[in-house]
Design an enzyme around this catalytic site. Structure first.
Site, short mmCIF file in Angstrom:
data_model
loop_
_atom_site.label_atom_id
_atom_site.label_comp_id
_atom_site.label_asym_id
_atom_site.label_seq_id
_atom_site.Cartn_x
_atom_site.Cartn_y
_atom_site.Cartn_z
N TYR A 88 -32.34 -24.00 2.28
CA TYR A 88 -32.03 -24.56 1.61
C TYR A 88 -31.89 -25.89 1.68
O TYR A 88 -31.17 -26.68 2.57
CB TYR A 88 -30.53 -24.34 0.94
CG TYR A 88 -29.68 -24.71 0.38
CD1 TYR A 88 -30.29 -24.45 -1.39
CD2 TYR A 88 -29.00 -25.56 0.54
CE1 TYR A 88 -29.54 -25.43 -2.05
CE2 TYR A 88 -28.22 -26.70 -0.11
CZ TYR A 88 -28.22 -26.38 -1.71
OH TYR A 88 -27.75 -27.51 -2.72
N HIS B 233 -23.97 -24.83 1.96
CA HIS B 233 -23.86 -23.63 1.06
C HIS B 233 -23.18 -21.88 1.27
O HIS B 233 -23.74 -21.38 2.17
CB HIS B 233 -25.53 -23.68 1.12
CG HIS B 233 -26.22 -23.44 -0.26
ND1 HIS B 233 -26.67 -22.18 -1.01
CD2 HIS B 233 -26.09 -24.10 -1.15
CE1 HIS B 233 -26.80 -22.43 -2.00
NE2 HIS B 233 -26.27 -23.61 -2.35
N ARG C 68 -15.22 -28.63 -7.50
CA ARG C 68 -17.10 -29.17 -7.90
C ARG C 68 -17.27 -27.77 -8.74
O ARG C 68 -18.26 -27.82 -9.19
CB ARG C 68 -18.51 -28.32 -6.90
CG ARG C 68 -17.77 -29.24 -5.51
CD ARG C 68 -18.55 -30.44 -5.01
NE ARG C 68 -20.30 -29.34 -5.11
CZ ARG C 68 -20.99 -29.91 -5.74
NH1 ARG C 68 -20.71 -30.95 -6.45
NH2 ARG C 68 -22.40 -29.38 -5.63
C1 GCO Z 1 -25.33 -27.97 -5.21
C2 GCO Z 1 -26.02 -26.77 -4.76
C3 GCO Z 1 -27.00 -26.24 -5.67
C4 GCO Z 1 -26.97 -24.68 -6.11
C5 GCO Z 1 -27.83 -24.14 -7.12
C6 GCO Z 1 -28.06 -22.61 -7.59
O1 GCO Z 1 -24.62 -28.33 -3.62
O2 GCO Z 1 -26.30 -28.73 -5.94
O3 GCO Z 1 -25.34 -25.96 -3.89
O4 GCO Z 1 -28.16 -27.38 -5.41
O5 GCO Z 1 -27.74 -23.71 -4.81
O6 GCO Z 1 -27.13 -24.45 -8.11
O7 GCO Z 1 -28.02 -22.48 -8.77
MG MG Z 2 -23.57 -27.26 -3.44
#
Ligand code: GCO
Ligand code: MG
Length: 403
Positions: free
Chosen positions: A159, A213, A284
Site C-alpha cells: 500500500y 493501514h 479522519r
Molecule cells: C488514505 C487511505 C486511502 C484508502 C482508500 C481506500 O489514508 O488516504 O488509507 O488511501 O486506502 O481511500 O479506498
Molecule cells: Mg489511510
C-alpha cells in the site's frame, strides 16, 4: 421549495464515482458524493431503489429532518452503504441551502476560522532512497506536510509504495482484487529507518506522516509508535483496525507519537470512546462516509471538547464534490488539524468543475456560492462504470490480513 428529481450518476473518469444531483421546483440544484470505493453499485442501488423515491416532493431545506428520516427511518442503522447514501443526499442538500442563501457553504456553517487549509500529500517508494526523493520533490512543490511510505525489501510493492495505482489502472476492468503480501516482522524495524533517513535529509521543519493501514496489533503499534518518537511524526495513521476501540488504550500507555484514525468510520458511535477517552489525536472522518456535512460537523464538534483535531480523509476516491464539502467544513471548524489531498487525474477535474483550488501546501475554498463543485453530465456520460476493487493483503503464508 420541493425536491422534483434526484439523479444518481455513476461515472469513471479514471476511477468510479457515485454522484447525487438533487433538483428542485425553484430551479436550484445540489450535488453530493456517495462513492464507496470498490462497492459503488451497492450505494447507487440503495439510493435509486430506496432513497430517491421517498424524497420526491419533500422540502430540501429540512436537512436535519431528512437526515434523521433516512437514518432512523431505515431501522437498519449505520453501515458504510447506508451512510454513504445519506452523505450523498446531505451534501447535495447543504449545497442547495447555501445556494438559496446566496452564500459559500462555509459562511452558512458559521464563517471562516482560517483563510487556507494545510494539506498533506503522499510520497512512496520501493526503497528508502526513492521515498526520500519523493518527499524532497513534494517539498519543492511547496508542501509542508508529507506522508511517507516504503516497500518491504524482498516483497512486492505494498500500500502506498508502488507506482501510482490510479494512473496505472485508469479505465482498466479488474475482475477481482489484486493480492498484496504483508510481513509485520519486516515492516516494524524498517519504518523507523525510513524516518531516521528522512529527518537527516529534510531536517525538522517539514511535517512527516505515516499510514500503517490497519495492519498491526495494539502492542505492535505501541512498539512502532515508541520507535518513531525520536523523529517527531505529525502522526501515525490507522495503526490497528479500530473495531475494538479500547485496544487503543494500550497504544496510548506506551507512546507519545500522535495517532490519527477514522477514515472508515461512518458515525459518531464508531469513535465515541476513542475521542472521549482521548485515545487519538486526529479524527479522519470525511463528508462522503460519515453522514455528509451534518454528520461530519457533529463528530468534529464532539471531538473539539477532547482536544481531538480534524483531518478529513481525502484520497483520490473521495470525489471533488466531497472534497468541496470537506474544504468548507475545514474552513469553518475551530479544531481544524489538516486536510488530506492526494490530487486527481485530469479527467476527474474536467468532470467536476470546482471552485476550491490548491496552492503549494494549502487548499483554498474559493468564494463560489454553495460548496462550489458541479458535475458535467455530458463528460460523465463518456466515462461509464468500470468494474474495480480495492486490493487485499495476505501474510507470506497466505493468511488473509487487513489491507
Ligand atoms: C488514505 C487511505 C486511502 C484508502 C482508500 C481506500 O489514508 O488516504 O488509507 O488511501 O486506502 O481511500 O479506498
Ligand atoms: Mg489511510
Amino acid at each position: 421549495m420541493k425536491i422534483t428529481e434526484i439523479k444518481v450518476i455513476i461515472a469513471s473518469p479514471g476511477r468510479n464515482f457515485v454522484t447525487v444531483k438533487i433538483m428542485t421546483d425553484e430551479g436550484l440544484y445540489g450535488i453530493g458524493d456517495a462513492t464507496v470505493n470498490g462497492r459503488e453499485l451497492a450505494v447507487a442501488a440503495y439510493l435509486t431503489e430506496h432513497v430517491c423515491p421517498i424524497l420526491i416532493g419533500r422540502d430540501p431545506q429540512m436537512i436535519e429532518d431528512i437526515w434523521q428520516y433516512l437514518y432512523k427511518g431505515a431501522y437498519w442503522r449505520r453501515g458504510p452503504i447506508t451512510m454513504a447514501a445519506i452523505s450523498g443526499i446531505d451534501i447535495a442538500l447543504w449545497d442547495i441551502k447555501a445556494k438559496a442563501a446566496n452564500m459559500p457553504l462555509y459562511q452558512l456553517l458559521g464563517g471562516a476560522s482560517r483563510d487556507k487549509m494545510l494539506i498533506y500529500q503522499h510520497a512512496g517508494g520501493l526503497t528508502i532512497e526513492e521515498t526520500v526523493e519523493g518527499v524532497i520533490a513534494l517539498r519543492e512543490k511547496g508542501l509542508e506536510a508529507i506522508r511517507a511510505q516504503v516497500s518491504i525489501p524482498g516483497l512486492p510493492p505494498i500500500y502506498g509504495t508502488g507506482p501510482n495505482v490510479d494512473q496505472l489502472t485508469a479505465g482498466m476492468v479488474q475482475a477481482r482484487p489484486v493480492e498484496e503480501v504483508w510481513a509485520t516482522h519486516k515492516y516494524l524495524p524498517l519504518i523507523p529507518k525510513l524516518f531516521e533517513r528522512l529527518r537527516d535529509a529534510v531536517g525538522w521543519d517539514l511535517h512527516l506522516l505515516h499510514d500503517t493501514h490497519h495492519r498491526l496489533t495494539p502492542i505492535e503499534a505501541a512498539r512502532l509508535g515508541r520507535d518513531l518518537e525520536p523523529y517527531r511524526l505529525f502522526w501515525l495513521e490507522d495503526p490497528v483496525p479500530a473495531e475494538l476501540q479500547e485496544g487503543f488504550r494500550l497504544i496510548r500507555q506506551h507512546t507519545t507519537t500522535p495517532i490519527a484514525l477514522g477514515e472508515v468510520f461512518n458515525t459518531i458511535w464508531d469513535c465515541e470512546k476513542l475521542i472521549s477517552e482521548q485515545l487519538i489525536d486526529y479524527i479522519r472522518v470525511t463528508s462522503v462516509h460519515a453522514g455528509g456535512v451534518t454528520g461530519l460537523r457533529r463528530i468534529l464538534d464532539f471531538a473539539s471538547i477532547y482536544h481531538v483535531k480534524s483531518a478529513c480523509h481525502g484520497p483520490m476516491d473521495i470525489s471533488p464534490v466531497a472534497m468541496g464539502a470537506n474544504v468548507h467544513v475545514d474552513r469553518w471548524v475551530p479544531n481544524f488539524g489538516i486536510q488530506e489531498f492526494s490530487g486527481y487525474l485530469e479527467a476527474t477535474h474536467e468532470m467536476f468543475p470546482h471552485s476550491w483550488y490548491q496552492q503549494g501546501g494549502y487548499l483554498y475554498s474559493g468564494e463560489a456560492i454553495g460548496h462550489g463543485v458541479d458535475i458535467d453530465e455530458k463528460i460523465a456520460a463518456k466515462h461509464p462504470y468500470v468494474q474495480a476493487y480495492l486490493p487485499v493483503a495476505r501474510g507470506t503464508d497466505g493468511t488473509m490480513g487487513s489491507w
